[in-house]
Design a protein around this motif. Structure first.
Motif, mmCIF file in Angstrom:
data_model
loop_
_atom_site.group_PDB
_atom_site.id
_atom_site.type_symbol
_atom_site.label_atom_id
_atom_site.label_comp_id
_atom_site.label_asym_id
_atom_site.label_seq_id
_atom_site.Cartn_x
_atom_site.Cartn_y
_atom_site.Cartn_z
ATOM 1 N N PRO A 108 0.716 -0.919 0.015
ATOM 2 C CA PRO A 108 -0.677 -0.027 0.118
ATOM 3 C C PRO A 108 1.164 1.189 -0.062
ATOM 4 O O PRO A 108 1.898 1.195 1.040
ATOM 5 C CB PRO A 108 -1.118 -0.293 1.562
ATOM 6 N N ALA A 109 0.207 1.833 -0.530
ATOM 7 C CA ALA A 109 0.997 3.678 -0.814
ATOM 8 C C ALA A 109 0.866 4.155 0.227
ATOM 9 O O ALA A 109 0.323 4.013 1.197
ATOM 10 C CB ALA A 109 0.912 4.606 -1.865
ATOM 11 N N HIS A 110 2.148 4.497 1.524
ATOM 12 C CA HIS A 110 1.517 5.135 2.514
ATOM 13 C C HIS A 110 2.310 6.244 2.619
ATOM 14 O O HIS A 110 2.927 7.200 1.812
ATOM 15 C CB HIS A 110 3.341 4.547 2.893
ATOM 16 N N LEU A 111 1.397 7.463 2.746
ATOM 17 C CA LEU A 111 0.645 8.872 2.915
ATOM 18 C C LEU A 111 0.972 8.696 4.356
ATOM 19 O O LEU A 111 -0.014 8.828 5.196
ATOM 20 C CB LEU A 111 -0.483 8.737 1.978
ATOM 21 N N PRO A 112 1.795 9.887 5.022
ATOM 22 C CA PRO A 112 2.149 10.582 5.711
ATOM 23 C C PRO A 112 0.946 11.376 6.507
ATOM 24 O O PRO A 112 0.733 12.385 5.571
ATOM 25 C CB PRO A 112 3.925 11.072 6.120
ATOM 26 N N GLY A 113 0.003 11.562 7.499
ATOM 27 C CA GLY A 113 -0.809 12.165 7.569
ATOM 28 C C GLY A 113 -0.200 12.983 9.214
ATOM 29 O O GLY A 113 1.440 13.578 9.441
ATOM 30 N N PHE A 114 -0.421 14.622 8.504
ATOM 31 C CA PHE A 114 0.244 15.866 9.066
ATOM 32 C C PHE A 114 -1.024 16.390 9.870
ATOM 33 O O PHE A 114 -2.665 16.475 9.036
ATOM 34 C CB PHE A 114 0.307 16.869 8.019
ATOM 35 N N LEU A 115 -0.925 17.240 11.029
ATOM 36 C CA LEU A 115 -2.238 17.847 11.314
ATOM 37 C C LEU A 115 -1.936 19.579 11.095
ATOM 38 O O LEU A 115 -0.937 20.272 11.401
ATOM 39 C CB LEU A 115 -2.028 17.997 12.748
ATOM 40 N N VAL A 116 -2.702 20.168 10.931
ATOM 41 C CA VAL A 116 -3.158 21.135 10.776
ATOM 42 C C VAL A 116 -2.872 22.764 11.970
ATOM 43 O O VAL A 116 -3.029 21.538 13.089
ATOM 44 C CB VAL A 116 -3.732 22.128 9.493
ATOM 45 N N LYS A 117 -2.332 23.466 11.695
ATOM 46 C CA LYS A 117 -1.966 23.854 12.531
ATOM 47 C C LYS A 117 -3.140 24.486 14.301
ATOM 48 O O LYS A 117 -2.244 24.248 15.162
ATOM 49 C CB LYS A 117 -1.426 26.003 12.862
#
Length: 161
Positions: A108-117
């Motif tokens: 599976p393609a691993h996409l990192p998760g990001f949090l907005v400010k």
């Protein structure tokens, strides 16, 4: 006087016992041994209990393809099964297996998760003041790993900076 029994040659060991013996000689871990034996059993049962000497690349290909297509296993699981079978054929049976091209399980393609400010601010506000809060802020602000943060000593932290 009792009659002594004639010494009998040891019985020919079973295939899976041979696998275990070779793995122990090569100092593989017990966990790896158990895993490989399970994959070899599954391979043999998949092909109606035929001996691996009677099989080759087409049967390995069919087994691995079935794992990927029908069983939908992860790519690492399929690779583990492949490694067990390669070990069986090369190290135990001393046979070379022809090239084969099984259907490979997709990683599976691993996409990192990001949090907005705003999400980061809510997360930091939700942690109670104290040691844990300081640790969360250090983890977020410095990018250090969790165990690095846990092992920090008071003398390692310069709050002025």
């Amino acid at each position: 006087m009792k009659k002594e029994k004639a010494a009998k040659p040891p019985p020919v060991s079973f295939l899976l016992d041979q696998v275990s013996d070779v793995m122990r000689l090569k100092h593989y871990s017990l966990r790896t041994e158990r895993t490989y034996v399970q994959w070899i059993k599954r391979f043999i049962f998949f092909h109606g209990k035929r001996h691996p000497r009677e099989m080759g690349a087409p049967e390995i290909e069919r087994f691995l393809t079935d794992l990927a297509v029908a069983k939908k296993v992860a790519a690492s699981t399929q690779n583990q099964a492949l490694n067990a079978l390669v070990f069986l054929y090369q190290q135990v049976l001393h046979l070379e297996v022809d090239e084969f091209s099984a259907v490979r399980a997709k990683r599976p393609a691993h996409l990192p998760g990001f949090l907005v400010k705003e999400e980061v601010q809510r997360l930091l506000a939700a942690v109670k003041p104290g040691t844990l809060n300081l640790m969360v802020r250090l983890l977020y602000g410095t990018g250090m790993r969790l165990m690095e943060c846990v092992r920090l000593r008071v003398k390692d932290v310069f709050l002025e900076q």
